[in-house]
Each structure stands twice: as structure tokens, then as C-alpha cells.
Write a protein that holds these residues in place. Structure first.
Motif, mmCIF file in Angstrom:
data_model
loop_
_atom_site.group_PDB
_atom_site.id
_atom_site.type_symbol
_atom_site.label_atom_id
_atom_site.label_comp_id
_atom_site.label_asym_id
_atom_site.label_seq_id
_atom_site.Cartn_x
_atom_site.Cartn_y
_atom_site.Cartn_z
ATOM 1 N N TYR A 1 -2.760 2.167 7.981
ATOM 2 C CA TYR A 1 -1.868 2.981 8.802
ATOM 3 C C TYR A 1 -0.619 2.212 9.217
ATOM 4 O O TYR A 1 0.464 2.784 9.322
ATOM 5 C CB TYR A 1 -2.614 3.514 10.028
ATOM 6 C CG TYR A 1 -3.699 4.497 9.665
ATOM 7 C CD1 TYR A 1 -3.411 5.598 8.859
ATOM 8 C CD2 TYR A 1 -5.009 4.315 10.098
ATOM 9 C CE1 TYR A 1 -4.404 6.498 8.501
ATOM 10 C CE2 TYR A 1 -6.009 5.210 9.747
ATOM 11 C CZ TYR A 1 -5.699 6.301 8.947
ATOM 12 O OH TYR A 1 -6.683 7.189 8.588
ATOM 13 N N LYS B 1 6.018 12.928 6.077
ATOM 14 C CA LYS B 1 4.641 13.386 5.878
ATOM 15 C C LYS B 1 4.277 13.394 4.393
ATOM 16 O O LYS B 1 3.185 12.984 4.004
ATOM 17 C CB LYS B 1 4.457 14.789 6.464
ATOM 18 C CG LYS B 1 3.013 15.283 6.388
ATOM 19 C CD LYS B 1 2.859 16.660 6.978
ATOM 20 C CE LYS B 1 1.389 17.084 6.999
ATOM 21 N NZ LYS B 1 0.702 16.935 5.708
ATOM 22 N N TYR B 2 5.214 13.865 3.583
ATOM 23 C CA TYR B 2 4.952 13.929 2.146
ATOM 24 C C TYR B 2 4.686 12.529 1.582
ATOM 25 O O TYR B 2 3.714 12.308 0.855
ATOM 26 C CB TYR B 2 6.146 14.567 1.438
ATOM 27 C CG TYR B 2 6.031 14.546 -0.068
ATOM 28 C CD1 TYR B 2 5.279 15.498 -0.739
ATOM 29 C CD2 TYR B 2 6.667 13.555 -0.817
ATOM 30 C CE1 TYR B 2 5.159 15.473 -2.118
ATOM 31 C CE2 TYR B 2 6.551 13.521 -2.194
ATOM 32 C CZ TYR B 2 5.803 14.484 -2.843
ATOM 33 O OH TYR B 2 5.686 14.447 -4.203
ATOM 34 N N SER C 1 3.837 9.814 3.233
ATOM 35 C CA SER C 1 2.618 9.251 3.820
ATOM 36 C C SER C 1 1.377 9.761 3.092
ATOM 37 O O SER C 1 0.472 8.982 2.764
ATOM 38 C CB SER C 1 2.548 9.619 5.306
ATOM 39 O OG SER C 1 1.383 9.088 5.891
ATOM 40 N N ASP C 2 1.346 11.062 2.809
ATOM 41 C CA ASP C 2 0.209 11.639 2.083
ATOM 42 C C ASP C 2 0.129 11.093 0.660
ATOM 43 O O ASP C 2 -0.953 10.774 0.154
ATOM 44 C CB ASP C 2 0.335 13.168 2.035
ATOM 45 C CG ASP C 2 0.109 13.812 3.393
ATOM 46 O OD1 ASP C 2 -0.408 13.119 4.290
ATOM 47 O OD2 ASP C 2 0.456 14.993 3.562
ATOM 48 N N GLU C 3 1.287 10.991 0.020
ATOM 49 C CA GLU C 3 1.317 10.522 -1.366
ATOM 50 C C GLU C 3 0.855 9.067 -1.468
ATOM 51 O O GLU C 3 -0.001 8.726 -2.297
ATOM 52 C CB GLU C 3 2.737 10.659 -1.928
ATOM 53 C CG GLU C 3 2.849 10.240 -3.385
ATOM 54 C CD GLU C 3 4.261 10.405 -3.928
ATOM 55 O OE1 GLU C 3 4.455 10.110 -5.118
ATOM 56 O OE2 GLU C 3 5.155 10.810 -3.169
ATOM 57 N N GLY D 1 -0.857 7.412 0.754
ATOM 58 C CA GLY D 1 -2.255 7.339 1.180
ATOM 59 C C GLY D 1 -3.200 7.659 0.034
ATOM 60 O O GLY D 1 -4.246 7.020 -0.138
ATOM 61 N N TYR D 2 -2.813 8.632 -0.765
ATOM 62 C CA TYR D 2 -3.606 9.022 -1.936
ATOM 63 C C TYR D 2 -3.672 7.874 -2.951
ATOM 64 O O TYR D 2 -4.746 7.525 -3.460
ATOM 65 C CB TYR D 2 -2.977 10.264 -2.564
ATOM 66 C CG TYR D 2 -3.591 10.689 -3.876
ATOM 67 C CD1 TYR D 2 -4.759 11.447 -3.907
ATOM 68 C CD2 TYR D 2 -2.997 10.337 -5.090
ATOM 69 C CE1 TYR D 2 -5.320 11.846 -5.113
ATOM 70 C CE2 TYR D 2 -3.555 10.729 -6.300
ATOM 71 C CZ TYR D 2 -4.713 11.484 -6.305
ATOM 72 O OH TYR D 2 -5.265 11.871 -7.500
ATOM 73 N N SER E 1 4.029 19.465 -2.297
ATOM 74 C CA SER E 1 2.721 18.806 -2.205
ATOM 75 C C SER E 1 1.949 18.948 -3.502
ATOM 76 O O SER E 1 1.870 20.012 -4.083
ATOM 77 C CB SER E 1 1.907 19.431 -1.061
ATOM 78 O OG SER E 1 0.608 18.898 -1.052
ATOM 79 N N PHE F 1 -2.091 15.594 -2.462
ATOM 80 C CA PHE F 1 -2.434 14.271 -1.963
ATOM 81 C C PHE F 1 -3.121 14.393 -0.615
ATOM 82 O O PHE F 1 -2.737 15.197 0.223
ATOM 83 C CB PHE F 1 -1.166 13.415 -1.818
ATOM 84 C CG PHE F 1 -0.456 13.207 -3.116
ATOM 85 C CD1 PHE F 1 -1.072 12.548 -4.161
ATOM 86 C CD2 PHE F 1 0.832 13.692 -3.306
ATOM 87 C CE1 PHE F 1 -0.409 12.359 -5.363
ATOM 88 C CE2 PHE F 1 1.490 13.502 -4.503
ATOM 89 C CZ PHE F 1 0.868 12.840 -5.530
ATOM 90 N N VAL F 2 -4.100 13.601 -0.379
ATOM 91 C CA VAL F 2 -4.842 13.653 0.876
ATOM 92 C C VAL F 2 -4.814 12.275 1.519
ATOM 93 O O VAL F 2 -5.015 11.288 0.839
ATOM 94 C CB VAL F 2 -6.306 14.077 0.619
ATOM 95 C CG1 VAL F 2 -7.071 14.122 1.912
ATOM 96 C CG2 VAL F 2 -6.354 15.415 -0.064
#
Length: 424
Positions: free
Chosen positions: A6, A23-24, A26-28, A30-31, A420, A423-424
């Protein structure tokens, strides 16, 4: 352990200016971190070691963040904005050419429409269209309620069409429901489980309501929009063929019955379109008059020459501008207006998000049918109907509806790199 991940993501996203992109990204990331972590764990590393290795592989968070900021920066389609500004400006030409610009009512009203239309387009650009995807039923309900409100609470009639007039503010008409149905169908067509009977009900309810307004053009625009979007939906080809076949059959049946029930004056109008000379002293006068004016225009028109042109600033604005400024101007005007649709098509071909593509396809259909029909009826290709020339005809809807469509396209374009991918 999770804190390292994080902290890394936070340091990356700190370099990104756009909230949507944060956000996009961060999700990408993170995935991808999770994927890399799993690979290292498969090689025998502990979870903590695997995560540390995955983060290390990503490199400097600051440098990565700057790269992501550049890559995922929201886009502004300046060419589309230029086209919007140009067409809004060209909308004043009929006022100038016909001498209406000196009349305070026309000049003030037109200025307000242009400011409101331009502001609406830019405002919609900053809204995230993706949030509308789940609100199809809401938009559909608003559209239906809007039509019901006009049906039961109309306080004004223009050419036999009921409307709600709010003095000194705006006149609400049935065509203003089209944007709501447009957004609704874009949402419905992303639902793979939508049944044929559900489609039929959803499609015909607005048509039944539109029939209460003697304005067949709106039904035509609505139908074209829905069926063009249908062929870009998630329905199977078999389902699309079935829906199209059933609907076409119903249209033929209704058309045959309607033909038998046509009033004499309605039949004469149709026959006058097919053979205007035979009805030159009646229903054929207008088509012949339009043809005469268009042929007289010449390459450079007749500036200052006063000729009677029916509905010169509204439905037949293309005729008046062609007669006054000539064929060269008319060609240039059609090219400029067509560039908007071409731009819609170009952007739609770059999209991978099905909902965004449906919005673009619907916009192409709604805008294209207005442009084609107005110019087409001027050239005698289509029957003469009350359909405006986008942005140029005087009135609220020619500006507002098409500014809305451009706003939608600008919103999609702004976020076309922020789609999106799960990605999670």
C-alpha cells in the motif's frame, strides 16, 4: 507486510494528478503485483519475500508514477471542441442572413441556447460516463415520466403538438425525452440476459407514448437509434435477426393498416412527394418551391436578395443558407457538420469498452439521422418533415440535443484510456 504494497501504491499514485486515473492505476498495479507475488511464491519464497520481490521489480515508485501520470492522463478532444465551437457559431448565420439578429428576442434566445449548449457539452465531458451504466432503468423511467407529464400537464400547443411552456425559461417538448432513452438503451444493451419480450416492451412503450404527439419524426429518430445500437449490443446475431425480423413485420402490418386509414390530406401529402408537379397548387407547392430555390442559388448565392423561403430559420434553414450564400457554402457546411459524425466514428473504433461503444453508436445514429434527413429532404431525397439541421436550425433541441451528444463523446474520449479491465 501488506503495508509495503500500500505504501508503494500510495507513492505511485501521489504522482498522478487525475483522481479517476489514481484508482485505475492503483487497481492495475495491485493486480500486477499480486501476479508477480504469486510467481515468486511458486518458486519457493515466503509471502513476505515474494511481495518484496514483486515491489522491487516495479522499480522506483516516483518514476513509475510520473510515467503512469503521463500515460493515463485524461484526454481532451480539442478537435471535437473546435467543431462544437464552429457549429455553434455557424448557428448565428441564419439570424444574420435573414435579418433576425437585430430582433432582440431572436438574438438573445439564440445566444442563451449557444451558451447553454456549449456549457452543457463541456460540463458533461467532466462527468464520468461509466457511472451511468447501471442506471438504465432510472433514465428509462425519467423518459417515460417526462412524456406522461407532457401528455397530462401540457399548457401549450405548437402546430398541434402539446408542450409544457414555462414562461421566459423553456418550452418542454416530447423530443427532450430522447437523451434519457438514449442513455437507457446504451445500458440495456450491455445486459446479455435481456429477453426478446423484454426488449419488445421496453421498445414499444415509448413509441406508444410518442404516438400521442403528432410528430412521427421523433418516433423515427428513436427507432433508428435503438436498432442501430441493437446491432452493436451483446445480443447474439440470431437474436438480433429475430428482433429485427419481428419488428420489420410489425411495421409492415401497421403501415398497411395505416395506409388504409389515411385521411385524404395525408394521402395527398405522400403522393405530392412522389409527384409534386401534379399537386403544384397544393401539397406539392413546398417541394417545388424548395427545388426552385436550390436550383437558383448558384455557386455564390444571392446575398441581400429577399425571397420567400418557408420556415427559413428552422426546418428549411439549409435551403435559406444555400440560396443566400450559394452551393459552395452549402457544401462546406455539410462537410463541417459531417466531420462531427466522422469524428464520432473514429473515436468509436478506438474503444474497447462495450458500454462506451454503444454510447458512441447511439450518438452516431441520433446525429446522423438528423443531418441526413434535413439535407435529404432539401434535396428531395426524403419527404419534407419537421426535422432540424443540427446546431444550425433555430430552436432549443437542435442545439441542446446535439451538444448533449458531443458532451457524451467528450466524456468517453476523456476516459478512453481508463477503462477497467477487471483488475482487482
Amino acid at each position: 507486510m501488506a503495508n509495503k504494497k500500500y505504501i508503494f501504491l500510495h507513492e505511485v499514485t501521489e504522482q498522478i494528478k487525475s483522481k479517476e486515473a489514481k484508482k485505475y492505476v492503483s487497481d492495475e498495479l495491485g493486480y500486477h503485483l499480486q501476479e508477480a507475488k504469486n510467481l515468486w511464491m511458486d518458486k519457493g519464497l515466503t509471502e513476505a519475500e515474494a511481495e518484496e520481490k514483486a515491489i522491487e521489480q516495479m522499480g522506483s515508485p516516483s518514476k513509475l508514477g510520473k510515467q503512469m501520470n503521463k500515460l493515463h492522463k485524461p484526454k481532451v478532444d480539442w478537435f471535437m471542441i473546435l467543431l462544437l465551437a464552429s457549429t455553434l457559431g455557424l448557428g448565428f448565420l441564419p439570424m444574420i442572413a435573414l435579418g433576425y439578429i437585430d430582433e432582440r428576442h431572436f438574438s438573445v434566445s439564440k445566444t442563451i441556447m449557444v451558451i447553454f449548449g456549449g456549457g452543457a457539452a463541456i460540463g458533461i465531458m467532466f462527468l464520468d460516463y461509466r457511472k451511468w451504466k447501471s442506471k438504465g432503468w432510472l433514465f428509462y423511467s425519467i423518459g417515460v415520466l417526462f412524456l406522461l407529464a407532457i401528455m397530462f400537464f401540457s399548457n401549450s400547443m405548437i402546430n398541434g403538438v402539446p408542450m409544457i411552456r414555462i414562461p421566459s425559461i423553456i418550452t418542454l417538448e416530447s423530443s427532450m425525452s430522447l437523451p434519457f432513452f438514449f442513455l437507457a438503451w446504451a445500458s440495456f444493451f450491455t445486459i446479455e440476459k435481456l429477453k426478446i419480450w423484454q426488449f419488445a416492451i421496453l421498445f414499444f412503450v415509448p413509441i406508444l407514448l410518442f404516438l400521442n404527439f403528432p410528430h412521427s419524426v421523433i418516433i423515427f429518430m428513436y427507432s433508428v437509434m435503438v436498432f442501430v445500437m441493437l446491432w452493436w449490443s451483446k445480443f447474439s446475431r440470431k437474436t438480433m435477426m429475430s428482433i429485427s425480423g419481428i419488428t420489420f413485420s410489425l411495421v409492415l402490418i401497421i403501415g398497411f393498416i395505416s395506409w388504409q386509414l389515411l385521411q385524404t390530406y395525408q394521402l395527398v401529402r405522400i403522393l405530392a412527394f412522389l409527384n409534386p408537379k401534379k399537386y403544384a397548387n397544393g401539397a406539392g407547392y413546398l417541394p417545388l418551391r424548395v427545388k426552385e430555390l436550390m436550383s437558383k442559388a448558384g455557386w455564390f448565392g444571392h446575398p441581400g436578395n429577399k425571397e420567400f423561403i418557408p420556415e427559413a430559420h428552422t426546418d428549411f434553414v439549409f435551403v435559406s443558407l444555400t440560396y443566400i450564400y450559394g452551393w459552395l457554402f452549402a457544401i462546406a457546411l455539410v462537410i463541417i457538420l459531417s466531420l462531427i459524425m466522422v469524428r464520432f466514428i473514429v473515436i468509436s473504433n478506438k474503444l474497447h469498452d462495450s458500454y462506451a461503444k454503444l454510447l458512441l453508436i447511439g450518438a452516431i445514429a441520433l446525429y446522423g439521422v438528423q443531418l441526413a434527413c434535413n439535407v435529404g429532404m432539401t434535396l428531395g431525397v426524403f419527404p419534407q418533415t419537421s426535422i432540424a439541421l443540427p446546431f444550425i436550425s433555430y430552436g432549443v433541441m437542435p442545439v441542446l440535443l446535439n451538444s448533449f451528444l458531443i458532451g457524451i463523446v467528450l466524456s468517453v474520449y476523456r476516459r478512453k484510456d481508463l477503462i477497467s479491465n477487471g483488475f482487482v
